[in-house]
Motif scaffolding. Structure first.
Motif, short mmCIF file in Angstrom:
data_model
loop_
_atom_site.label_atom_id
_atom_site.label_comp_id
_atom_site.label_asym_id
_atom_site.label_seq_id
_atom_site.Cartn_x
_atom_site.Cartn_y
_atom_site.Cartn_z
N SER A 21 -6.79 -2.84 10.73
CA SER A 21 -6.33 -1.48 10.99
C SER A 21 -7.24 -0.80 12.02
O SER A 21 -6.77 -0.08 12.90
N HIS A 26 -8.94 2.98 3.72
CA HIS A 26 -8.36 3.83 4.77
C HIS A 26 -8.51 5.29 4.34
O HIS A 26 -8.62 5.54 3.14
N ASN A 80 -14.02 -0.31 4.14
CA ASN A 80 -12.75 -0.91 4.56
C ASN A 80 -11.54 -0.10 4.08
O ASN A 80 -10.42 -0.31 4.57
N HIS A 133 -4.02 7.34 1.66
CA HIS A 133 -3.66 5.91 1.62
C HIS A 133 -4.15 5.27 0.35
O HIS A 133 -5.24 5.59 -0.13
N THR A 134 -3.35 4.39 -0.21
CA THR A 134 -3.85 3.49 -1.24
C THR A 134 -3.77 2.10 -0.64
O THR A 134 -2.71 1.70 -0.14
N ARG A 135 -4.88 1.38 -0.66
CA ARG A 135 -4.97 0.13 0.10
C ARG A 135 -4.75 -1.09 -0.78
O ARG A 135 -5.18 -1.12 -1.93
N TRP A 136 -4.14 -2.09 -0.19
CA TRP A 136 -4.06 -3.41 -0.79
C TRP A 136 -4.63 -4.34 0.29
O TRP A 136 -3.94 -4.67 1.25
N ALA A 137 -5.90 -4.69 0.13
CA ALA A 137 -6.64 -5.33 1.22
C ALA A 137 -6.02 -6.65 1.68
O ALA A 137 -5.66 -7.49 0.87
N THR A 138 -5.90 -6.80 2.98
CA THR A 138 -5.53 -8.10 3.54
C THR A 138 -6.63 -8.60 4.47
O THR A 138 -6.84 -9.78 4.62
N HIS A 139 -7.33 -7.67 5.15
CA HIS A 139 -8.37 -8.05 6.11
C HIS A 139 -9.66 -7.33 5.73
O HIS A 139 -9.76 -6.11 5.88
N HIS A 199 -2.79 2.63 7.58
CA HIS A 199 -2.01 1.46 7.99
C HIS A 199 -1.46 0.73 6.78
O HIS A 199 -2.17 0.53 5.80
N ASN A 200 -0.23 0.31 6.89
CA ASN A 200 0.38 -0.57 5.89
C ASN A 200 0.83 -1.81 6.63
O ASN A 200 1.62 -1.70 7.57
N GLY A 201 0.30 -2.97 6.27
CA GLY A 201 0.77 -4.20 6.91
C GLY A 201 -0.37 -5.02 7.47
O GLY A 201 -1.52 -4.90 7.04
N CYS A 219 0.82 -1.20 0.00
CA CYS A 219 0.00 0.00 0.00
C CYS A 219 0.86 1.25 0.00
O CYS A 219 2.07 1.18 0.12
N1 GLU Z 1 -4.31 -4.82 6.61
C1 GLU Z 1 -4.84 -3.57 6.21
C2 GLU Z 1 -6.13 -3.73 5.40
O1 GLU Z 1 -6.47 -4.80 4.97
C3 GLU Z 1 -3.85 -2.72 5.44
C4 GLU Z 1 -3.53 -3.28 4.09
C5 GLU Z 1 -2.50 -2.45 3.34
O2 GLU Z 1 -1.30 -2.54 3.71
O3 GLU Z 1 -2.89 -1.77 2.40
O4 GLU Z 1 -6.82 -2.78 5.22
#
Ligand code: GLU
Length: 457
Positions: free
Chosen positions: A124, A86, A84, A71-77, A97-99, A2
């Motif tokens: 996050s 950010h 969802n 933020h540019t998001r790469w969804a994990t959760h 949040h990144n991670g 992200c």
């Molecule tokens: N875990 C977070 C989410 O799923 C952050 C993902 C990200 O690093 O973009 O939103």
């Protein structure tokens, strides 16, 4: 991966955040968002899909505020949707949040039992509520953030705003995060990549893991302060100058960055030769080659791993040094047998590749020496290795690496020459000839294009 961009200062906070996010678009993302603090209220805009969707959504809004985070998001959760995306916000804090928060499920249950509500499915927001809970007991925002940070597991970087404070907070663990300062305008930035800040800042701070960074644009003397998790002052960061030259962030006459970077190679090789054959660098390279190792373990990812395969070839054929090359994502998890008198050699353009960093940590726990072949001075890999061989490739934006690959290979080649005791001044001629040969090939681009077209037709 992200993208994060945060701003605090007296200027327009939205433009640099959106510009920074645009520069990070090449990494890929599924949604984008921005929040700003306006008269002690958060205004939040989030949109699924391209950053352009977000830009359209805020086009008619008159946004003004001294503090913004994007933020540019790469969804994990949680699925990809506007909620969802950010930043996440409640009535006191706002964060990006990144991670991944590895223990998000347990913490979420605990927070729900304590009466906290969740709007999103993200890990996050768990951290958001955790900070909020801690702030009810803590004597400062700083301590609320560090207490909450100690409760989460996994690798994450956060940038946080608090409603009543004109400050911006950042903290990370094994995830990229830098702070930037424009010393004339006193504008402060945070980002997951210094590239997003080119042209906006003249200094970049690279904090180490678990250092709380606080940006206070009203404090003209020392706008950034750094502290440890126990609240004590921290000196665990590195400061670097950053060029304010915007050229590096533009494509110039080229159709895309990858093409621009391919054409940069001849010039970069000449510059590389000048650097490595200056007396200071040359003597250092010779001294490195005089060190004795029983073997070399190269760990790297993607293109850098391919450079590693070439470097193995040089190390074994020229220096007769047994060399193992492995994808860092395998190396770190498979409990490798490591030769204590061997060298760990890590290759990464950014110096922030998570698996490569973990492989370096593993080698260091096993008491191996760690050296890097790296492009980003001050990056985590740079700081964690005892020796760093810079590739001097400048900013590489193309995701498919070209110039960084070439310079990684050349750096490894010089190191192998040095290990073999055959590093000599004549090599600079060979490398300059290589630069001219590349230039000649690039000069025939139209001819090559027409051949390619003929083959295709
Ligand atoms: N875990 C977070 C989410 O799923 C952050 C993902 C990200 O690093 O973009 O939103």
């Amino acid at each position: 991966m992200c993208g994060i961009v945060g701003y605090a200062g007296l200027g327009d906070s939205v433009t640099p955040v959106l510009e920074g996010l645009s520069r990070l678009e090449y990494r890929g993302y599924d949604s984008a968002g921005i929040a700003l603090l306006h008269e002690n209220q958060f205004q939040v805009y989030k949109k699924t899909g391209k950053l352009e969707n977000l830009k359209q959504a805020i086009k008619s809004e008159k946004l003004s505020g001294h503090l913004s985070i994007g933020h540019t998001r790469w969804a994990t959760h949680g699925e990809v949707n506007d909620i969802n995306a950010h930043p996440h916000v409640n009535d006191q804090f706002c964060l990006v949040h990144n991670g991944i928060v590895e223990n998000a499920t347990e913490l979420r249950e605990e927070l729900i039992a304590d009466g906290f509500e969740f709007l999103s499915q993200t890990d996050s927001e768990v951290f958001l509520n955790l900070v909020t809970r801690e702030s009810k007991k803590a004597d400062s925002i700083e301590s609320a953030i560090t207490k909450a940070f100690q409760k989460i597991k996994g690798n994450s970087a956060f940038v946080i705003l608090e409603q009543n404070t004109q400050k911006i907070y950042g903290i990370k663990r094994s995830a990229p995060l830098v702070c930037g300062l424009n010393s004339s305008t006193k504008e402060l930035f945070f980002s997951s990549d210094p590239y997003a800040l080119i042209g906006f800042t003249d200094s970049i701070y690279f904090p180490e893991d678990e250092v709380l960074c606080v940006g206070d644009f009203e404090n003209k003397e020392s706008p950034f302060s750094f502290s440890e998790l126990d609240g004590s002052k921290s000196a665990r960061y590195q400061k670097q100058k950053q060029s304010t030259n915007l050229d590096v962030a533009s494509k110039g006459k080229f159709e895309h960055f990858m093409l621009k970077e391919i054409f940069e190679q001849p010039g970069l090789i000449v510059n590389f030769v000048e650097k490595y054959f200056s007396s200071e660098h040359f003597e250092r390279l010779q001294a490195l080659g005089n060190q004795q190792f029983s073997s070399i373990n190269i760990a790297a990812c993607g293109t850098a791993w391919h450079a590693g395969l070439m470097i193995k070839h040089y190390m074994e054929s020229l220096a007769r040094l047994r060399t193992n090359v492995e994808l860092a994502s395998e190396f770190r998890y498979r409990n490798p047998i490591l030769d204590k008198t061997g060298l760990g050699l890590f290759i990464s353009q950014s110096g922030e590749t998570a698996d490569t960093l973990a492989s370096q940590e593993l080698c260091s726990q096993e008491n191996l020496k760690s050296w890097s072949i790296v492009n980003t001075e001050g990056s985590t890999l740079f700081r964690n290795c005892e020796e760093n061989l810079m590739i001097y490739a400048g900013q590489e934006i193309g995701v498919a690496s070209t110039k960084a690959f070439t310079l990684q290979v050349l750096t490894g080649y010089l190191l192998a020459k040095s290990f073999s005791g055959k590093l000599n001044e004549k090599l600079q001629e060979d490398l300059k000839n290589l630069s001219s040969a590349i230039e000649k090939v690039l000069g025939r681009v139209d001819e090559i294009k027409s051949i390619a077209k003929n083959i295709y037709n």
